[in-house]
Design a protein around this motif. Structure first.
Motif, PDB file in Angstrom:
ATOM      1  N   ILE A 151     -29.651 -65.197  55.588  1.00  0.00           N
ATOM      2  CA  ILE A 151     -29.716 -63.872  56.239  1.00  0.00           C
ATOM      3  C   ILE A 151     -30.930 -63.119  55.709  1.00  0.00           C
ATOM      4  O   ILE A 151     -31.690 -62.515  56.461  1.00  0.00           O
ATOM      5  N   LYS A 152     -31.116 -63.210  54.407  1.00  0.00           N
ATOM      6  CA  LYS A 152     -32.279 -62.526  53.805  1.00  0.00           C
ATOM      7  C   LYS A 152     -33.588 -63.126  54.319  1.00  0.00           C
ATOM      8  O   LYS A 152     -34.574 -62.409  54.532  1.00  0.00           O
ATOM      9  N   THR A 153     -33.597 -64.441  54.552  1.00  0.00           N
ATOM     10  CA  THR A 153     -34.812 -65.081  55.062  1.00  0.00           C
ATOM     11  C   THR A 153     -35.156 -64.536  56.450  1.00  0.00           C
ATOM     12  O   THR A 153     -36.319 -64.217  56.733  1.00  0.00           O
ATOM     13  N   VAL A 154     -34.124 -64.408  57.309  1.00  0.00           N
ATOM     14  CA  VAL A 154     -34.376 -63.860  58.646  1.00  0.00           C
ATOM     15  C   VAL A 154     -34.851 -62.404  58.532  1.00  0.00           C
ATOM     16  O   VAL A 154     -35.816 -61.994  59.184  1.00  0.00           O
ATOM     17  N   LYS A 155     -34.177 -61.630  57.654  1.00  0.00           N
ATOM     18  CA  LYS A 155     -34.583 -60.225  57.487  1.00  0.00           C
ATOM     19  C   LYS A 155     -36.030 -60.132  57.015  1.00  0.00           C
ATOM     20  O   LYS A 155     -36.800 -59.292  57.472  1.00  0.00           O
TER      21      LYS A 155
ATOM     22  N   ALA B  42     -32.877 -73.016  60.655  1.00  0.00           N
ATOM     23  CA  ALA B  42     -33.165 -72.029  61.700  1.00  0.00           C
ATOM     24  C   ALA B  42     -33.607 -70.686  61.126  1.00  0.00           C
ATOM     25  O   ALA B  42     -34.434 -69.995  61.719  1.00  0.00           O
ATOM     26  N   CYS B  43     -33.043 -70.317  59.965  1.00  0.00           N
ATOM     27  CA  CYS B  43     -33.388 -68.996  59.409  1.00  0.00           C
ATOM     28  C   CYS B  43     -34.897 -68.882  59.215  1.00  0.00           C
ATOM     29  O   CYS B  43     -35.486 -67.818  59.435  1.00  0.00           O
ATOM     30  N   TYR B  44     -35.530 -69.974  58.830  1.00  0.00           N
ATOM     31  CA  TYR B  44     -36.976 -69.964  58.599  1.00  0.00           C
ATOM     32  C   TYR B  44     -37.713 -70.202  59.912  1.00  0.00           C
ATOM     33  O   TYR B  44     -38.610 -69.432  60.274  1.00  0.00           O
ATOM     34  N   ASP B  45     -37.323 -71.265  60.627  1.00  0.00           N
ATOM     35  CA  ASP B  45     -38.038 -71.631  61.860  1.00  0.00           C
ATOM     36  C   ASP B  45     -37.981 -70.499  62.888  1.00  0.00           C
ATOM     37  O   ASP B  45     -38.996 -70.067  63.428  1.00  0.00           O
ATOM     38  N   GLU B  46     -36.754 -70.036  63.144  1.00  0.00           N
ATOM     39  CA  GLU B  46     -36.594 -68.985  64.152  1.00  0.00           C
ATOM     40  C   GLU B  46     -37.139 -67.653  63.640  1.00  0.00           C
ATOM     41  O   GLU B  46     -37.678 -66.861  64.404  1.00  0.00           O
ATOM     42  N   GLY B  47     -36.980 -67.424  62.337  1.00  0.00           N
ATOM     43  CA  GLY B  47     -37.549 -66.203  61.746  1.00  0.00           C
ATOM     44  C   GLY B  47     -39.051 -66.141  61.994  1.00  0.00           C
ATOM     45  O   GLY B  47     -39.589 -65.115  62.419  1.00  0.00           O
ATOM     46  N   LYS B  48     -39.729 -67.253  61.752  1.00  0.00           N
ATOM     47  CA  LYS B  48     -41.184 -67.273  61.941  1.00  0.00           C
ATOM     48  C   LYS B  48     -41.552 -67.231  63.423  1.00  0.00           C
ATOM     49  O   LYS B  48     -42.586 -66.688  63.798  1.00  0.00           O
ATOM     50  N   ARG B  49     -40.690 -67.812  64.264  1.00  0.00           N
ATOM     51  CA  ARG B  49     -40.966 -67.743  65.709  1.00  0.00           C
ATOM     52  C   ARG B  49     -40.894 -66.285  66.176  1.00  0.00           C
ATOM     53  O   ARG B  49     -41.753 -65.825  66.932  1.00  0.00           O
ATOM     54  N   VAL B  50     -39.884 -65.555  65.693  1.00  0.00           N
ATOM     55  CA  VAL B  50     -39.802 -64.131  66.059  1.00  0.00           C
ATOM     56  C   VAL B  50     -40.989 -63.368  65.461  1.00  0.00           C
ATOM     57  O   VAL B  50     -41.550 -62.477  66.112  1.00  0.00           O
ATOM     58  N   ALA B  51     -41.372 -63.730  64.243  1.00  0.00           N
ATOM     59  CA  ALA B  51     -42.525 -63.058  63.617  1.00  0.00           C
ATOM     60  C   ALA B  51     -43.774 -63.246  64.499  1.00  0.00           C
ATOM     61  O   ALA B  51     -44.554 -62.304  64.693  1.00  0.00           O
ATOM     62  N   GLU B  52     -43.936 -64.439  65.048  1.00  0.00           N
ATOM     63  CA  GLU B  52     -45.071 -64.661  65.966  1.00  0.00           C
ATOM     64  C   GLU B  52     -44.917 -63.799  67.222  1.00  0.00           C
ATOM     65  O   GLU B  52     -45.865 -63.179  67.701  1.00  0.00           O
ATOM     66  N   THR B  53     -43.673 -63.780  67.757  1.00  0.00           N
ATOM     67  CA  THR B  53     -43.423 -62.994  68.973  1.00  0.00           C
ATOM     68  C   THR B  53     -43.776 -61.524  68.735  1.00  0.00           C
ATOM     69  O   THR B  53     -44.436 -60.881  69.553  1.00  0.00           O
ATOM     70  N   LEU B  54     -43.327 -61.000  67.593  1.00  0.00           N
ATOM     71  CA  LEU B  54     -43.609 -59.601  67.251  1.00  0.00           C
ATOM     72  C   LEU B  54     -45.113 -59.366  67.143  1.00  0.00           C
ATOM     73  O   LEU B  54     -45.642 -58.360  67.636  1.00  0.00           O
TER      74      LEU B  54
END
Ligand SMILES: O=C(O)[C@H]1O[C@H](OP(=O)(O)OP(=O)(O)OC[C@H]2O[C@@H](n3ccc(=O)[nH]c3=O)[C@H](O)[C@@H]2O)[C@H](O)[C@@H](O)[C@@H]1O
Length: 404
Positions: free
Chosen positions: A179-183, A235-247
């Motif tokens: 959770i912290k990784t996604v945050k 997913a916490c890392y992969d999807e987190g970074k994908r959202v970071a790119e989207t942002l």
């Protein structure tokens, strides 16, 4: 490649991704030690520096610091500092640069180079995986500031450029608290993009090859959309970074921010945490300790390994470029993990055994960057052979061996 950057050689370091050599053949050529890199950086960006200058920052004991391994004490005698020389820039040419995660493995090497270039550097780090040791040679320098801060919370400062690295990157670390990784990826990136918007700073996000997941396309081009399990342990890392790119691209479009995105492929070198858990540091430390090398699964999964100084060159060149789309930064030199284990065993300690442990969930099976875009837009390609990088990393961990 600039021939002056290499010692006299008949072949050029790592520039062999198109060569039809098997990894084993290629490695035995690397092992001849010809074509070793002696300079890194680029005159055009003021980043050119002898490799030996950088090596002093992580291979030599700092003056004024005495480690007593018997008693496990460390004594600072108060005369720690003679700082490494930095370039003298006119005030109007000196930039103030924020590096989030600047006390980590990649961040600290980036900080070294930005400092040597003569910039003012501000490091933000919460020290979850970063360490003060990595940047202690700059503490107290007039051009340097260190702030203990978690990017999940907003941060205000006036800066010209932001390199946004902050996020645990090793699978055991980012899976420790998903959770912290996604945050960290999502809120941290929103906060840093907000800062870039307010200060009109150029913004560079360090994304990852993990956004391609377990790829169905090989090698991976930036146009590939990826194959990620959205609810798996990675997913916490992969999807987190994908959202970071989207942002990042949403801010570029909506708020006209000047952004860059680097997709970093497996990178190794000195200052990796000794309990980082990633394969290069694990194998080297296991071999130095005389322990079995732990291959997860059969070892037929592949990775392509890049040495840290090449990555730092790529990041700085990307920031200076006009590449407004994501750019892969990696060394296309691809090995199976079993081959890689054999290389480390043969280089470090022939006595150790290689053992197979259960494979990890969703472990990507093949990974190799297509770096055409980096070559075209940044005029960048890796210079270090994997073997030179391994030797430097072994030297680093050997020096730490008493503390391991
Ligand atoms: O550099 C990347 O592109 C990304 O990939 C890495 O993930 P991964 O490739 O799985 O990195 P490692 O943990 O070093 O694992 C590499 C391979 O070695 C294997 N491995 C790892 C450690 C070990 O002791 N033994 C072993 O066989 C893993 O199963 C995996 O197949 C990290 O998650 C990220 O730092 C990074 O963003």
């Amino acid at each position: 490649m600039d021939s002056a950057e290499l010692e006299a050689s008949s072949h050029g370091g790592a520039s062999r991704e198109q060569a039809p050599l098997s990894p084993r053949t290629a490695l035995s050529q690397d092992a001849t030690k010809k074509g070793r890199v002696v300079y890194v950086g680029h005159d055009k960006f003021g980043t050119r520096v002898p490799l030996d200058e950088l090596r002093k920052l992580y291979l030599n004991e700092l003056p004024g610091r005495v480690t007593d391994h018997e008693r496990r004490t460390i004594t600072y005698d108060g005369s720690l500092k003679k700082y490494p020389p930095v370039r003298l820039l006119r005030n109007c040419d000196r930039k103030r640069i924020l590096v989030t995660g600047g006390a980590g493995f990649v961040g600290s090497h980036l900080v070294d180079r930005l400092m040597i270039m003569g910039n003012e550097v501000v490091v933000l780090d919460n020290f979850f995986t970063g360490r003060k040791n990595n940047i202690e040679h700059w503490l107290g320098h007039p051009n340097f500031e260190l702030v203990r801060h978690d990017v999940v919370d907003p941060f205000m400062i006036e800066v010209d450029e932001i390199y946004h690295l902050a996020c645990p990157a090793s699978p055991p670390h980012y899976q420790y608290n998903p959770i912290k990784t996604v945050k960290t990826s999502v809120m941290g990136t929103i906060n840093m993009l907000g800062l870039a918007k307010r200060t009109k700073a150029k913004f560079l996000l360090t994304s990852t090859s993990e956004i391609y997941g377990d790829p169905k396309e090989h090698p991976q081009k930036e146009t590939y959309w990826g194959h990620v399990n959205p609810i798996g342990p990675r997913a916490c890392y992969d999807e987190g970074k994908r959202v970071a790119e989207t942002l990042t691209f949403a801010y570029a479009k909506q708020e006209k921010l000047d952004v860059r995105v680097a997709r970093i492929f497996n990178t190794f070198g000195p200052r990796m945490n000794e309990n980082d858990g990633r394969v290069v540091s694990n194998f080297i430390i296991q071999a130095l300790r005389g322990e079995d090398l732990t291959v997860y699964g059969e070892g037929d999964q592949t990775r392509s390994f890049q040495y840290i100084h090449d990555l730092v060159d790529g990041l700085i060149q990307l920031m200076h470029s006009k590449a407004h789309e994501p750019v892969n930064l990696g060394n296309p030199d691809e090995y199976t993990i079993m081959e890689f284990a054999e290389i480390i065993r043969d280089t470090v300690n022939k006595e150790v055994r290689i053992v197979n442990l259960p494979s990890t969930t969703d472990d990507p099976q093949r990974r190799r960057p297509d770096i055409t875009r980096a070559k075209t837009f940044l005029d960048w390609s890796p210079k270090f052979s994997v073997m030179q990088g391994i030797e430097e990393t072994v030297e680093y961990f050997s020096k730490l061996a008493n503390d391991l």
